[in-house]
Design a protein around this motif. Sequence first.
Motif, PDB file in Angstrom:
ATOM      1  N   GLU A   1     -37.940 -71.883 -44.611  1.00  0.00           N
ATOM      2  CA  GLU A   1     -38.702 -72.223 -43.409  1.00  0.00           C
ATOM      3  C   GLU A   1     -40.184 -72.399 -43.744  1.00  0.00           C
ATOM      4  O   GLU A   1     -40.830 -73.320 -43.243  1.00  0.00           O
ATOM      5  CB  GLU A   1     -38.509 -71.118 -42.371  1.00  0.00           C
ATOM      6  N   ASN A   2     -40.714 -71.550 -44.608  1.00  0.00           N
ATOM      7  CA  ASN A   2     -42.122 -71.635 -44.994  1.00  0.00           C
ATOM      8  C   ASN A   2     -42.422 -72.899 -45.803  1.00  0.00           C
ATOM      9  O   ASN A   2     -43.549 -73.388 -45.787  1.00  0.00           O
ATOM     10  CB  ASN A   2     -42.551 -70.389 -45.771  1.00  0.00           C
TER      11      ASN A   2
ATOM     12  N   GLU B   1     -36.287 -67.486 -44.586  1.00  0.00           N
ATOM     13  CA  GLU B   1     -37.727 -67.457 -44.373  1.00  0.00           C
ATOM     14  C   GLU B   1     -38.470 -68.255 -45.444  1.00  0.00           C
ATOM     15  O   GLU B   1     -39.438 -68.960 -45.141  1.00  0.00           O
ATOM     16  CB  GLU B   1     -38.228 -66.014 -44.324  1.00  0.00           C
ATOM     17  N   LEU B   2     -38.028 -68.158 -46.683  1.00  0.00           N
ATOM     18  CA  LEU B   2     -38.636 -68.944 -47.755  1.00  0.00           C
ATOM     19  C   LEU B   2     -38.484 -70.435 -47.489  1.00  0.00           C
ATOM     20  O   LEU B   2     -39.443 -71.207 -47.625  1.00  0.00           O
ATOM     21  CB  LEU B   2     -38.017 -68.597 -49.112  1.00  0.00           C
TER      22      LEU B   2
ATOM     23  N   GLU C   1     -27.110 -55.808 -47.893  1.00  0.00           N
ATOM     24  CA  GLU C   1     -27.908 -56.507 -48.908  1.00  0.00           C
ATOM     25  C   GLU C   1     -27.743 -58.024 -48.767  1.00  0.00           C
ATOM     26  O   GLU C   1     -28.704 -58.772 -48.899  1.00  0.00           O
ATOM     27  CB  GLU C   1     -27.511 -56.053 -50.312  1.00  0.00           C
TER      28      GLU C   1
ATOM     29  N   SER D   1     -29.845 -59.180 -45.846  1.00  0.00           N
ATOM     30  CA  SER D   1     -31.251 -59.127 -46.219  1.00  0.00           C
ATOM     31  C   SER D   1     -31.644 -60.336 -47.063  1.00  0.00           C
ATOM     32  O   SER D   1     -32.689 -60.954 -46.851  1.00  0.00           O
ATOM     33  CB  SER D   1     -31.533 -57.827 -46.974  1.00  0.00           C
ATOM     34  N   ARG D   2     -30.789 -60.691 -48.008  1.00  0.00           N
ATOM     35  CA  ARG D   2     -31.073 -61.832 -48.885  1.00  0.00           C
ATOM     36  C   ARG D   2     -30.996 -63.150 -48.130  1.00  0.00           C
ATOM     37  O   ARG D   2     -31.800 -64.057 -48.357  1.00  0.00           O
ATOM     38  CB  ARG D   2     -30.121 -61.844 -50.068  1.00  0.00           C
ATOM     39  N   ARG D   3     -30.039 -63.253 -47.213  1.00  0.00           N
ATOM     40  CA  ARG D   3     -29.925 -64.485 -46.425  1.00  0.00           C
ATOM     41  C   ARG D   3     -31.169 -64.690 -45.563  1.00  0.00           C
ATOM     42  O   ARG D   3     -31.688 -65.803 -45.460  1.00  0.00           O
ATOM     43  CB  ARG D   3     -28.665 -64.465 -45.568  1.00  0.00           C
ATOM     44  N   ILE D   4     -31.647 -63.614 -44.942  1.00  0.00           N
ATOM     45  CA  ILE D   4     -32.852 -63.701 -44.112  1.00  0.00           C
ATOM     46  C   ILE D   4     -34.056 -64.083 -44.971  1.00  0.00           C
ATOM     47  O   ILE D   4     -34.849 -64.949 -44.600  1.00  0.00           O
ATOM     48  CB  ILE D   4     -33.096 -62.374 -43.362  1.00  0.00           C
ATOM     49  N   SER D   5     -34.185 -63.453 -46.121  1.00  0.00           N
ATOM     50  CA  SER D   5     -35.295 -63.752 -47.027  1.00  0.00           C
ATOM     51  C   SER D   5     -35.262 -65.214 -47.474  1.00  0.00           C
ATOM     52  O   SER D   5     -36.286 -65.891 -47.485  1.00  0.00           O
ATOM     53  CB  SER D   5     -35.238 -62.820 -48.234  1.00  0.00           C
ATOM     54  N   ASN D   6     -34.081 -65.701 -47.833  1.00  0.00           N
ATOM     55  CA  ASN D   6     -33.945 -67.100 -48.261  1.00  0.00           C
ATOM     56  C   ASN D   6     -34.256 -68.059 -47.119  1.00  0.00           C
ATOM     57  O   ASN D   6     -34.895 -69.092 -47.324  1.00  0.00           O
ATOM     58  CB  ASN D   6     -32.547 -67.365 -48.807  1.00  0.00           C
TER      59      ASN D   6
ATOM     60  N   ASP E   1     -28.360 -59.861 -60.851  1.00  0.00           N
ATOM     61  CA  ASP E   1     -29.802 -59.949 -60.615  1.00  0.00           C
ATOM     62  C   ASP E   1     -30.557 -60.266 -61.900  1.00  0.00           C
ATOM     63  O   ASP E   1     -31.639 -60.830 -61.863  1.00  0.00           O
ATOM     64  CB  ASP E   1     -30.330 -58.641 -60.020  1.00  0.00           C
TER      65      ASP E   1
END
Length: 72
Positions: free
Chosen positions: A67-68, A64-65, A54, A57-62, A18
């Motif tokens: 997609e936005n 969504e980013l 974890e 969670s990171r895959r979903i966040s990425n 990180d």
Amino acid sequence: MYYSIDRIENNIAVCIGDDEDIILVSTDKIIGDFSEGSILVETENGYFRTDEEEEMSRRISNFELAENLFDE
């Protein structure tokens, strides 16, 4: 600290922390199923274990980013 497996070469996982430090981990020291992109956390005895929660969670966040980026 979490580490992401960037790539695997000759039974060595090249991992990025990180804090963006790069470490080399023998695949013999990894507990659990893993592949490139897996998230690892270091245990007290010098081994690493996968952290599927974890990673998800990171895959979903990425996702969504990304997609936005296209929604604008």
